[in-house]
Design a protein around this motif. Structure first.
Motif, PDB file in Angstrom:
ATOM      1  N   CYS A 192       0.853  -1.183   0.000  1.00 39.05           N
ATOM      2  CA  CYS A 192       0.000   0.000   0.000  1.00 39.05           C
ATOM      3  C   CYS A 192       0.895   1.241   0.000  1.00 39.05           C
ATOM      4  O   CYS A 192       1.872   1.302   0.739  1.00 39.05           O
ATOM      5  CB  CYS A 192      -0.897  -0.009   1.233  1.00 39.05           C
ATOM      6  N   CYS A 235      -6.695  -0.677   0.308  1.00 37.43           N
ATOM      7  CA  CYS A 235      -5.936  -1.242   1.416  1.00 37.43           C
ATOM      8  C   CYS A 235      -6.878  -1.600   2.570  1.00 37.43           C
ATOM      9  O   CYS A 235      -7.710  -0.800   2.980  1.00 37.43           O
ATOM     10  CB  CYS A 235      -4.887  -0.249   1.889  1.00 37.43           C
ATOM     11  N   CYS A 243      -5.607   0.716   5.796  1.00 37.33           N
ATOM     12  CA  CYS A 243      -5.803   2.165   5.902  1.00 37.33           C
ATOM     13  C   CYS A 243      -6.836   2.687   4.915  1.00 37.33           C
ATOM     14  O   CYS A 243      -7.053   3.889   4.850  1.00 37.33           O
ATOM     15  CB  CYS A 243      -4.467   2.878   5.716  1.00 37.33           C
ATOM     16  N   CYS A 284       0.180   3.175   3.898  1.00 34.98           N
ATOM     17  CA  CYS A 284       0.605   2.579   5.169  1.00 34.98           C
ATOM     18  C   CYS A 284       1.682   1.532   4.995  1.00 34.98           C
ATOM     19  O   CYS A 284       2.204   1.000   5.971  1.00 34.98           O
ATOM     20  CB  CYS A 284      -0.594   1.996   5.914  1.00 34.98           C
TER      21      CYS A 284
HETATM   22 ZN    ZN Z   1      -2.681   1.037   3.591  1.00 31.98          ZN
END
Ligand code: ZN
Length: 1095
Positions: free
Chosen positions: A421, A443, A446, A424
């Motif tokens: 991602c 994701c 997050c 994050c």
């Molecule tokens: Zn993420």
């Protein structure tokens, strides 16, 4: 902050020696006081020196006689004696003062221990504050909590514990040295990065609202006691997961007796993978739950609610009526061992660690890698605070798997590296959601929307799942590995294979006990078994150092005819005198290495040197790895308190008088900050330290074990080592340790989905920031425990996700990422939390929390904190989840019914309540071991396994295949029959207890003597006899040893014999000699605490 790096250039002082030039004199950079240097430092100081040429260094310490003879466990401390005994450096050993700026350890002239005794709390905030907060306790009002609504059913059967992969450190019976009286040097230092858990204040009474309605309650299994009556009744676990309606109210004032004899299964048979979980309906007469059938078929009849209630006035609590660990373990085996545990369903509680089961990875990490205190997390922090159930995961990233289970697949994404991602940095995993026809993914941690790189694109099927999901481990499995690219390597350079450096104490004691000879002999063959990861030959290079107060490096370059020794006597400013030829390939240099190992015991055979250094040895090893630009491991074999003048010099500060005082914590703290600094440098270099200790007396394990602890290494302790008695144990541990697979230079990060985050970490590692767990080395025995806290509201629908990513260098020098994913449920009802807890994992966490607490707080405070927390957990359950009943009744959640007995074992352990025979070093040693234990290890460590051997009697046909199937008995003297023989083990210790009236034939078959009285008490080896009983018992002992990470030395104990006292310490349900409560008493104690909280 001092660094040693800059010391490198000083090599030139060796007379302009260039690196790698082995002929150059490696000068002795020190003062020249040592008699060794002039001889050995010369060019090509070969080891095949004339006998006597390098032998018999002048003794600079006291003559070895006194200590040497001091028998373990009796005499005084011998020559090292108390702090006041003159044993300081002779003037000739004082190193030349150096420029202040270049002294990493501080002035070599000043004893390291003289540092200011300012107490820096171990870890940021002192725990005392938290402790106070916790002690304040949860004031639960009498108001009733809202009744659990009909929905919110728990996933997964309520069980508790689990992992079949137990393995464990062992120390053998504690050696007991004489107790020292030296004044303590209270000194501590920061424990980097390890933060005490942030506990929130307990909920106020007002937070308990009266129920909106008198919702249905679960009847308890026991009848209420008459009001006001003390806790004399039978406490029973509350079958909160059983959906079948329980009998309505029991007649007031009556009480059912607890289950006598074997309990029926508490858990319904688990069908892995099935969608419908048994529901935990509460209260009698509850209707069918949404999505669930009415009382699920096959619900076990509850043994504890059978028959008509009986009046009861038991004076004493019947031990058979209180929850039995043995029964719980048996039930779980019966119910869950037959089917594999399939990880496809979120929030499933795995089988217990004591159950032998297989795991099928279908998207969540195996419980062998991760176990949680609860698999259903409260949605809000308020709920979590109310329950006080710690939310933690015990993670063993490199856990070894049984043969039937596959190791994680290795995924190679080539130069592009693993997909992550953008925001994050979480790694691709089965929970990532692909959208827009597969062109993007959201994701799961997050919610960030990321583009899918063209080379990774794939179409989605009608369910939105990628059509290649099952072809890609990272899209379908809970655990897998990625090959890392150079971006994940130090200095953007792929790593070199790691190196092992063997560093051997050759002082008088090490020679006298035969240790050096034994070790050198063993290494000759053991070097053929370095970890090789499938390759034909191990990539690991090796090096050798010997030391006492000076260090001897050896050049074992393959082109040499004989090894060469180079001495460094300037221990205050350690450097490595040679590069080329120090770390070598074993097969290339075999002849030279063999020659060296043959010569070492001879060279030092006549040594009279009793003093040792310690920190400079580690520093030398670390510098050698740094020079070779590789990670690696140091194997240190050390015998004594390092009192020679050098950085890290220690004093004997043992003082049992501190026990039960506010200063007791100093016994667990390192006595100087030198080792903390050293550990930090080791971690930066990926230098892991394994320490083998062979002490005859106090060696300050608390200080010496700090570097191993912070670098992810292991400590082994063999008190009063004697080759004849301890050789098997030591060699077994050594072989295992050298051969085990290790991940080097590792960093672990735990990511979580929105709403919770990792806030605290326990284990053997270093942290220089709040998120990254740095491990110089990590092996398959070590765990890292992570505690979580809410930072937002969680959602029942999306649950909570954990992703543990471990970046490490393999033994072959490959940089890899190991990923473990785990999805948990979230609940809005406390009952769901209590239905999905794992007591064994809770105990693992609570023990680690307490064992860290002793570094900062008085032991009493730590103990009280544990008791209070346990009471709060159980009171909250009683308040919110159990049916209304008399206060005289103790009601325990089904999956926590062993919490009191196990917690009592933690409270009675040597760290928290030492017996008279337990030394300060033992306590520090155990404290350190527990910190890295997995759940199976803490389970058996705190509640030992006691196996009656009746079933092995002559005539039994089946061989002992698996000891895990053997039924144990409860760890109490009451359970011992004088006509039987028992094995007891806790992962560190192993006893064979022989009853006084055991049959003569059995005695003859096992011990080859005619009668009980002729059995040698304390025997550590059973005679090898050709009869079925002897074979079976010895086979069983071998099998128990094979299950544990450390070799357990056997001790034969006869009933009514002196040694029996030692054995009885392990009968943890009984009152202990050190004052620990019996299980029954503690249960009453806990009940009182709960009642206080509820009143
Ligand atoms: Zn993420």
């Amino acid at each position: 902050m001092p660094t040693w790096q800059k010391e490198w250039p000083r090599l030139e002082r060796g007379g302009g020696t260039s690196w790698g030039d082995t002929t150059a004199p490696t000068t002795q950079i020190g003062t020249g006081s040592g008699a060794w240097e002039p001889k050995t430092l010369g060019t090509k100081a070969n080891l095949d020196l004339e006998p006597g040429m390098s032998r018999a260094p002048p003794s600079s310490g006291a003559p070895p006689t006194s200590t040497a003879q001091a028998s373990c466990g009796q005499a005084g401390y011998g020559q090292f004696g108390q702090g006041d005994i003159q044993n300081g450096p002779s003037s000739s050993t004082v190193p030349t003062p150096r420029l202040p700026g270049s002294q990493p350890f501080g002035s070599p002239l000043a004893p390291a221990v003289s540092q200011p005794a300012v107490l820096q709390p171990y870890g940021p905030p002192p725990t005392s504050a938290q402790v106070t907060a916790q002690l304040a306790g949860m004031q639960i009002s009498g108001a009733m909590a809202p009744a659990p609504p009909p929905s919110g059913l728990g996933y997964g059967p309520p069980t508790s514990l689990a992992s079949a992969s137990g393995s464990f450190p062992n120390s053998g019976p504690y050696g007991s040295y004489p107790q020292g009286q030296a004044p303590p040097i209270s000194q501590t230092q920061g424990h980097p990065g390890v933060q005490p858990p942030q506990r929130s204040a307990p909920p106020l009474a007002s937070s308990f609202k009266p129920p909106a309605s008198g919702g249905p309650r679960m009847p308890s299994m026991t009848g209420p006691l008459p009001p006001g009556q003390g806790f004399g009744g039978v406490p029973i676990s509350h079958p909160n997961h059983v959906s079948s309606p329980l009998p309505q109210a029991l007649p007031p004032g009556t009480q059912m007796t607890g289950p006598q004899g074997p309990l029926p299964p508490m858990h319904s048979p688990q069908q892995p993978g099935y969608q419908l979980q048994q529901n935990g309906s509460f209260g009698p007469g509850r209707g069918p739950q949404p999505n669930y059938g009415s009382p699920y078929p096959g619900a076990p009849t509850f043994g504890s609610q059978p028959g008509p209630p009986q009046p009861l006035p038991p004076k004493r609590l019947d031990p058979d009526a209180i929850p039995s660990p043995i029964q719980v373990i048996e039930d779980d085996r019966n119910n869950r061992a037959s089917e594999p545990f399939v990880t496809g369903i979120r929030g499933q509680v795995p089988p217990l660690v004591t159950t032998n089961f297989l795991v099928k990875d279908q998207g969540n990490a195996s419980p062998r890698y991760i176990r949680c205190t609860s698999y259903n997390i409260p949605c809000t922090s308020d709920m979590a605070k109310q329950a006080q159930v710690p939310l933690a995961a015990v993670i063993k990233p490199l856990a070894r798997l049984p043969q039937e289970e596959a190791s994680p697949y290795v995924v190679d994404h080539g130069e592009s590296g693993p997909l992550r991602c953008n925001r994050c940095k979480a790694y691709m995993c089965p929970f990532m959601q692909f959208i827009e026809g597969g062109r993007r993914f959201q994701c799961c941690f997050c919610s960030c929307i990321n583009d899918v790189p063209p080379q990774y694109f794939q179409h989605l099927d009608h369910t939105g799942r990628r059509v290649d999901a099952y072809d890609r481990p990272e899209l379908s499995l809970g655990s897998y590995e990625f090959l890392a690219t150079v971006d994940y390597c130090k200095n953007n350079k792929l790593p070199s294979p790691p190196a092992f450096i063997f560093m051997i104490d050759v002082s008088y004691n090490a020679i006298r006990t035969g240790l050096v000879r034994l070790l050198c002999e063993e290494l000759k063959s053991l070097l053929d078994y370095l970890p090789r990861e499938g390759a034909e030959e191990s990539a690991i290079h090796v090096g050798f150092v010997t030391y006492n107060k000076v260090l001897h490096f050896y050049n074992v370059k393959s082109s040499l005819a004989q090894p060469q020794m180079m001495v460094v006597s300037d221990v205050a400013d350690m450097f490595v005198p040679l590069l080329d030829g120090f770390l070598v390939n074993v097969s290339e240099s075999r002849a030279v290495i063999t020659s060296l190992l043959d010569q070492i015991p001879e060279i030092f055979a006549d040594t009279r040197e009793t003093e040792t250094v310690f920190a400079p040895v580690i520093q030398a090893g670390m510098e050698a790895l740094k020079a070779a630009e590789c990670a690696g491991k140091l194997f240190l074999f050390h015998t004594s308190l390092p009192i020679a003048e050098a950085p890290g010099k220690l004093k004997n500060r043992d003082d049992r008088k501190l026990i039960n005082t506010d200063k007791e914590k100093t016994l667990f703290q390192p006595q100087t900050g030198v080792y903390q600094t050293l550990a930090k440098e080791c971690v930066a270099q990926g230098c892991c330290v394994d320490l083998f200790l062979f002490p005859n007396q106090y060696v300050d394990v608390a200080t010496l074990s700090l570097v191993p602890q912070l670098t992810g290494g292991s400590v082994y302790k063999y008190a009063c080592f004697q080759v004849e008695n301890d050789q098997e144990r030591f060699l077994s541990d050594l072989r295992r340790d050298v051969q085990k697979v290790v991940g080097f230079d590792a960093v672990m990060r735990v990511r979580t989905s929105t709403g919770i985050r990792a806030i605290d970490f326990f284990g053997g590692f270093y942290m220089s920031n709040t998120t990254d767990v740095e491990l110089a080395g990590l092996d398959g025995d070590k765990t890292v425990t992570v505690e979580f806290k809410h930072d937002d509201r969680l959602n029942e629908e999306s649950g909570a996700l954990l992703q543990c990513a471990l970046l490490y260098t393999s033994c072959a020098g490959q940089r890899r990422l190991r990923i473990h994913n785990l999805a948990l449920n979230c609940c809005t009802q406390l009952a769901d939390l209590y239905r999905n807890c794992e007591t064994d994992t809770l105990i693992n966490y609570m023990a680690k929390f307490a064992y860290r607490g002793v570094l900062n707080s008085p032991i009493k405070t730590v103990r009280d904190t544990l008791i209070t927390q346990c009471a709060q957990i159980l009171a909250c359950y009683r308040k919110n989840c159990a049916s209304p009943s008399s206060a005289g009744q103790l009601i325990l959640p089904e999956c926590m019914k062993l919490l009191p007995v196990y917690l009592n074992c933690v409270l009675k352990s040597d760290v928290l309540q030492p017996g008279a025979e337990v030394t300060t070093d033992d306590r520090a040693y155990v404290r350190q071991l527990v910190t890295s234990m997995d759940v199976a290890e803490t389970n058996v460590f705190f509640y030992p396994r006691l196996l009656p051997l009746v079933r092995l009697r002559i005539g039994t046909k089946s061989p002992i295949e698996s000891t895990t199937e053997l039924p144990a008995v409860r760890a109490s003297e009451e359970r011992l029959s004088s006509g039987d023989i028992y094995l007891l083990e806790n992962g560190l210790n192993l006893f064979l207890w022989v009853g006084a009236s055991v049959q003569q034939g059995v005695v003859q078959s096992l011990f080859s003597v005619a009668s009980f009285s002729q059995i040698t008490s304390g025997l550590s080896v059973l005679p090898v006899l050709d009869n079925p009983l002897s074979k079976k018992v010895r086979g069983l002992i071998d099998s128990l040893r094979a299950q544990r990470a450390r070799y357990m030395k056997l001790i034969v104990v006869k009933q009514e014999d002196k040694l029996e006292m030692l054995f009885k310490n392990f009968l943890v349900e009984d009152k202990s000699l050190s004052g620990g409560e019996s299980y029954v008493d503690f249960l009453c104690h806990m009940h009182k605490e709960i009642r206080q909280l509820l009143s």
